[in-house]
Design a protein around this motif. Structure first.
Motif, PDB file in Angstrom:
ATOM      1  N   PRO A  71       0.788  -1.241   0.000  1.00 51.00           N
ATOM      2  CA  PRO A  71       0.000   0.000   0.000  1.00 51.00           C
ATOM      3  C   PRO A  71       0.819   1.291   0.000  1.00 51.00           C
ATOM      4  CG  PRO A  71      -0.994  -1.599   1.460  1.00 51.00           C
ATOM      5  CD  PRO A  71       0.306  -2.192   1.014  1.00 51.00           C
ATOM      6  N   VAL A  86       4.044  -2.402   5.635  1.00 57.27           N
ATOM      7  CA  VAL A  86       3.822  -3.835   5.854  1.00 57.27           C
ATOM      8  C   VAL A  86       5.094  -4.639   5.593  1.00 57.27           C
ATOM      9  CG1 VAL A  86       1.354  -3.802   5.450  1.00 57.27           C
ATOM     10  CG2 VAL A  86       2.893  -4.074   3.528  1.00 57.27           C
ATOM     11  N   GLY A 115       0.039  -6.066  11.809  1.00 61.44           N
ATOM     12  CA  GLY A 115       0.432  -5.987  10.395  1.00 61.44           C
ATOM     13  C   GLY A 115      -0.254  -4.892   9.624  1.00 61.44           C
ATOM     14  N   THR A 116      -0.486  -3.765  10.273  1.00 61.36           N
ATOM     15  CA  THR A 116      -1.236  -2.695   9.607  1.00 61.36           C
ATOM     16  C   THR A 116      -0.370  -1.458   9.492  1.00 61.36           C
ATOM     17  OG1 THR A 116      -3.573  -3.198   9.785  1.00 61.36           O
ATOM     18  CG2 THR A 116      -2.925  -1.008  10.419  1.00 61.36           C
ATOM     19  N   ASP A 117      -0.497  -0.779   8.367  1.00 66.58           N
ATOM     20  CA  ASP A 117       0.303   0.421   8.165  1.00 66.58           C
ATOM     21  C   ASP A 117      -0.615   1.622   8.029  1.00 66.58           C
ATOM     22  OD1 ASP A 117      -0.911   0.317   5.750  1.00 66.58           O
ATOM     23  OD2 ASP A 117       0.896   0.213   4.540  1.00 66.58           O
ATOM     24  N   GLY A 569      -2.905  -7.866   8.336  1.00 65.93           N
ATOM     25  CA  GLY A 569      -3.466  -6.579   8.749  1.00 65.93           C
ATOM     26  C   GLY A 569      -4.331  -6.019   7.637  1.00 65.93           C
ATOM     27  N   GLY A 571      -5.152  -2.627   7.594  1.00 67.66           N
ATOM     28  CA  GLY A 571      -4.964  -1.181   7.482  1.00 67.66           C
ATOM     29  C   GLY A 571      -6.070  -0.391   8.157  1.00 67.66           C
ATOM     30  N   HIS A 572      -6.762  -1.040   9.108  1.00 70.46           N
ATOM     31  CA  HIS A 572      -7.899  -0.388   9.754  1.00 70.46           C
ATOM     32  C   HIS A 572      -7.583  -0.065  11.211  1.00 70.46           C
ATOM     33  CE1 HIS A 572     -10.784  -2.433   6.628  1.00 70.46           C
ATOM     34  NE2 HIS A 572      -9.906  -1.630   6.094  1.00 70.46           N
TER      35      HIS A 572
END
Lengths: 657, 391
Positions: A71, A86, A115-117, A569, A571-572
């Protein structure tokens, strides 16, 4: 238009409001306040530039040439205001099934990896989002009362209805209201501004094979779920909906691209929504920034380091550092003051700022309740006579919604099954991995040329057949607010290059969530069976003995077979300054005003006590609009003439005259 | 023989009755179409990823020509006619439908100074045409629309005198803004004199500028951002400099430099015909595919203007297909390396009756079938590893 300024130019100046962050939430607040004629300063930590066409094209090219299409791959690295990526995470290696290695912006203390960016740049993570804007179900706002887990909201879906509609208008949403009404997410009179993005061919296959069929959920007491494929509301340009009511009675006009005249296509299926839409059919906060009045100024490359305390329990403004070159952290400190300060810097960055400023934390809850949508990927191959035509269109255009609601939630976390349009891209790195696999790259185990490698027409034909049959389900599981999942800081030991504290993340999946993911895995297998597809998911030890990132083994009750599971993840990022009626147990009130400081607001997904199984942007946007209206009223009150003198003093004045 | 050439052979005057107005409007559709293959060739022969500014400019003009063609079709529908796509230019080089016989024919050229000279010739403003007392014929597209405008006003006034109107077309057959998008202006339904005159104003002013300025009128008519008109947009590429805010039609651009790299284009044979590629089956098949797809697009428009306006949405995938096919062809060196050294293969935009007949069959099937995508081999974008997906 948007007025750009610099940190040096605004040093020491006073504004009506300072907004920290230029993503969806910050842009919505700044836009609203500007239109009410308040003077607003928006401080963005990251780089600007994407609001002109040449620089936007640079993002498209950066993405095109990136090896890993993650992303953040469209946006250049920034040492002064680093973003988590990530790619910062990698598996623990052979013999370490649940281990992981972490580098980058976050310091991860586990036990599981987060695991979220997000993206620190003009427009924030709204630049690389997918654009999915499903609404939350009314029951998602009160899971504690209804299903005995998580936290209840202090307000309900009905309280947000008008703001949700405004958000759907401003984000530019395409969807099918009748269908969403049947699902139970929108009222009967609801309309989306644009017609639904056409479902993919694959969606139609799913409709045909799955609608009205049933799946039994062994985790949720053998409940039977009736499958039905629903379209996904998306913030993506499509054909205007003639029935959509507008203020002047005209037809809704889709918003075009930013920074180039008369361009901005409707979605034509470029299939790179994450991270960048080459034709700007996908909505982004840049569109809102185009609406900024002249009273709103934006300064990019300004990293807020601290909220400054004011008199009593108020805040006075912010201290920030401005850098010139994203390659170095060299920077200078400035400050700006305002009657209202709004933190809109992402759940995790908001928490870091509040903790670093020693503010809003009388409840001790700042940083706690960090959430995400842990996502299980399940992938399968359809039979040769049933190609599904992936790798075109938006990331997903339809899903299965039945596991999201009702009594099953008592036993396991609910989940939403996204029908992926991009083959096994997320799960395996296809189609590139499919090509290299068929070429036989890497040779055999002895390092010899792989005798099974294909090339030329044979490769093309094999790829054509195989890629066309890749099905991937992305199953987003609700993660409830759990105080153990949290963001902390340790400024004396862990700072970024500029000297600001790094987020320290402690993260795990509660049993309820793990049970939900287990049920999701079983549901995926049932769905594949109904499709006639062969499951190719792989969650256990890989060829080199290592386990995939996000691996764990789980059995919900010790009776059901223990399975390898893997989550990703979504991304939230959410939680971290949750909203509540009680100041002892929450950080902000229903207007996202901090309980402790009347003129300090923390907006964004950080305020959400629960996230249901919906992508959170739309709900966050509605909350931001609600806050913006409140802030306008506060500022207006502040500017009302106030009678300071009592009746006696007034008489004295008369006498004096 | 196409209608526009018949017309250009006659003297310049407004149409005198309704049948003649329909003839003029048919010619208008043909003229708008005439430019489209020319601009497509200029655009798609640019090496992908280069000449970003020129690409944007040509793309924007190309789309506006499509808008003009649509508006011309709407005008013809509005007065009770139907465009005939069988009368479009059957091939290139093609003559401009102007009276001046000394004007060079319009060829399909790759992106080059020569191509841009042609573009300027097509778009030259009314006021730039050298005044020649002996020359009484057709001289510019703006002048042509002026004749149509006067004809419509006169004929509508006359019809009103007897309690009638020339706008007898079915409003439900008009192409509205729903499915046409993505450049300056938008399509709108033409149902009366006011909307008809607005359409003519849009066509004229996007092309040659409003009221003797370099600017079009998208800001006033559509509330959009104004741009310099087509002629001047092309002139920016030719001069390598963009216009400044106070520049005038007769001055050269005085704004910032524009980066143009003429060498980043595939040189082609302006006289190329599909038959030239016959000895080379792979290229020949690609060129034929392209021409077939092009014919399908035109036939689709035929149906759009013959009672099926919402089928316009099906033009979008066809146009994307054309773009991809064209770029695939241009990448290949011309197979006749001895006869055409240094040149590249090119789409030829050839239409003939048998091709149009095949296209009509294809489009009939397409419109009859439910929107099912046929199974075919995958063509994937360069998607790769996505560790995480954001929503």
């Amino acid at each position: 238009m948007s007025v750009h300024t610099t940190g040096a130019a605004v040093d020491g100046r006073h504004y009506d409001a300072i907004v920290v962050g230029s993503g969806w939430a910050g842009s919505l607040v700044a836009r609203h306040l500007g239109r009410k004629n308040w003077r607003v300063l928006v401080l963005e930590a990251g780089n600007g530039g994407t609001d002109n066409w040449v620089d936007y094209q640079d993002s498209v090219r950066t993405f095109s040439s990136a090896v890993a299409k993650v992303p953040n791959s469209a946006y250049r690295p920034n040492r002064a205001a680093p973003s988590p990526d990530v790619l910062d995470l990698s598996p623990g290696g052979p013999g370490n099934p649940d281990g992981y290695r972490a580098t980058g912006h976050f310091l991860q203390t586990g036990p599981l990896p987060y695991g979220t960016d997000y993206l620190r740049a003009l427009g924030g993570a709204g630049m690389h989002w997918l654009g999915a804007v499903p609404r939350m179900f009314p029951e998602d706002f009160s899971t504690r009362t209804a299903y005995h887990y998580g936290l209840d909201w202090p307000l309900g879906a009905a309280d947000l209805e008008q703001h949700l509609r405004d958000a759907e208008h401003l984000l530019g949403t395409a969807g099918e209201s009748r269908e969403q009404h049947r699902l139970g997410t929108v009222p009967a009179d609801h309309e989306y501004p644009m017609e639904q993005i056409p479902p993919s061919y694959q969606d139609k296959v799913f409709h045909k094979k799955l609608d009205t069929r049933t799946v039994v959920d062994k985790v949720a007491g053998n409940r039977e779920y009736r499958l039905q494929v629903y379209g996904l509301p998306q913030a993506r340009n499509s054909t205007p909906n003639a029935a959509y009511p507008t203020a002047d009675g005209s037809t809704y006009k889709p918003r075009g691209a930013v920074g180039v005249p008369n361009f901005g296509e409707r979605c034509v299926g470029n299939a790179s929504c994450v991270p960048v839409c080459p034709v700007q059919a996908k909505s982004s906060p840049l569109r809102l920034q185009q609406d900024f009045t002249g009273t709103v100024e934006i300064a990019t490359r300004c990293v807020v380091s601290r909220v400054l305390p004011g008199r009593g329990n108020t805040v006075r403004g912010v201290e920030f550092r401005e850098y010139g070159d994203p390659a170095t952290p060299a920077s200078r400190a400035y400050r700006a003051e305002a009657d209202v300060v709004v933190l809109a810097a992402h759940a995790i960055e908001n928490a870091v700022l509040l903790l670093a400023s020693h503010m809003a934390n009388s409840s001790g809850n700042v940083g706690k309740h960090l959430m995400d949508h842990p996502t299980l990927l399940a992938w399968a191959e359809t039979p040769p006579e049933m190609p599904v035509g992936p790798y075109r269109g938006p990331g997903h255009t339809s899903g299965l919604e039945c596991f999201r609601t009702a009594e099953g939630r008592r036993q396991r976390a609910p989940f939403r099954v996204e029908i992926g349009n991009w083959g096994w891209g997320w799960a395996t790195g296809a189609p590139m991995s499919s090509v290299s696999g068929m070429l036989g790259l890497g040779g055999d185990s002895d390092g010899e040329v792989n005798p099974d490698g294909r090339y030329g027409p044979a490769l093309r034909s094999a790829l054509g057949s195989h890629l066309n049959r890749q099905v991937q389900l992305q199953i987003a599981v609700e993660q409830h607010a759990d105080p153990a999942n949290r963001v902390t800081i340790d400024p004396s030991r862990h700072r970024d290059a500029m000297g600001n504290p790094r987020p320290i993340i402690h993260y795990d999946l509660a049993k309820h969530v793990r049970d939900g993911m287990y049920a999701a895995r079983l549901a995926a297998l049932e769905i594949f069976k109904l499709l006639g597809a062969t499951d190719r998911s792989s969650y256990g030890a890989q060829a080199d003995g290592s386990y995939p990132l996000g691996h764990y083994r789980h059995s919900p009750d010790g009776v059901l077979e223990e399975l390898d599971l893997v989550y990703h993840g979504a991304g939230h990022g959410a939680g971290t300054h949750v909203m509540g009626a009680e100041r002892a147990t929450s950080v902000v009130d229903t207007y996202q005003r901090t309980h402790d400081h009347p003129n300090l607001f923390a907006v964004g997904c950080g305020s959400m006590p629960s996230v249901g199984t919906s992508n959170p942007t739309l709900t966050m946007a509605a909350l931001a609009l609600r806050s913006a209206e409140r802030i306008h009223r506060d500022l207006a009150e502040l500017h009302q003439p106030v009678t300071v003198a009592g009746p006696r003093a007034a008489r004295t004045q008369e006498v004096a005259q | 023989m196409t209608t526009m050439y018949d017309l250009a052979a006659k003297e310049y005057r407004p149409p005198k009755d309704l049948p003649e107005l329909k003839t003029y409007l048919q010619a208008a559709v043909e003229i708008e179409h005439l430019t489209i293959p020319v601009y497509m060739s200029g655009l798609y022969s640019i090496v992908p990823g280069t000449n970003a500014y020129a690409c944007e400019v040509i793309r924007s003009v190309l789309l506006e020509e499509m808008l003009h063609m649509t508006l011309a079709g709407n005008l013809l529908n509005a007065v009770g006619g139907t465009p005939d796509m069988g009368k479009l230019t059957p091939g290139y080089p093609a003559r401009l439908p102007f009276g001046d016989a000394s004007l060079p024919p319009i060829a399909l050229q790759h992106f080059s100074p020569g191509a841009l000279e042609t573009f300027l010739l097509i778009e030259r403003p009314h006021s730039f045409v050298p005044s020649n007392p002996d020359e009484t014929g057709w001289t510019s597209i703006g002048q042509f629309y002026e004749a149509i405008r006067r004809g419509i006003v006169t004929l509508e006034e006359a019809a009103r005198g007897t309690g009638q109107t020339i706008f007898t077309g079915d409003p439900a057959e008009q192409v509205g803004p729903e499915d046409f998008y993505n450049s300056g202006g938008e399509t709108f339904r033409i149902t009366d004199l006011k909307s008809a005159l607005l359409a003519i104003e849009v066509i004229s002013e996007q092309g040659e500028g409003a009221q003797d300025s370099i600017w079009d009128s998208d800001d006033k008519i559509f509330g959009e951002q104004r741009q310099v008109a087509h002629y001047f947009r092309f002139n920016e590429i030719v001069t390598g400099r963009s216009y400044g805010p106070h520049d005038l039609p007769r001055t050269q651009p005085s704004g910032p430099l524009v980066d143009v790299t003429w060498q980043d284009a595939y040189p082609i044979d302006p006289g190329a015909k599909s038959a030239h590629f016959a000895p080379y089956p792979e290229i020949h098949r690609a060129v034929e595919d392209f021409n077939d797809t092009y014919a399908r697009l035109l036939v689709l428009f035929e149906r759009v203007f013959d009672g099926k306006p919402r089928e316009m949405e099906k033009a979008v995938p066809l146009m994307l297909e054309l773009r991809d096919l064209a770029q695939r062809i241009y990448r290949n060196p011309h197979p006749d390396t001895a006869g055409k050294p240094g040149l590249h293969a090119s789409p030829t935009f050839e239409l003939d009756d048998s091709r149009l007949r095949r296209a009509r069959e294809h489009i009939t099937d397409l419109l009859a079938a439910p929107a099912e995508i046929p199974a075919q081999s995958a063509t994937g974008p360069a998607g790769a590893q996505k560790e995480e997906q954001h929503s």
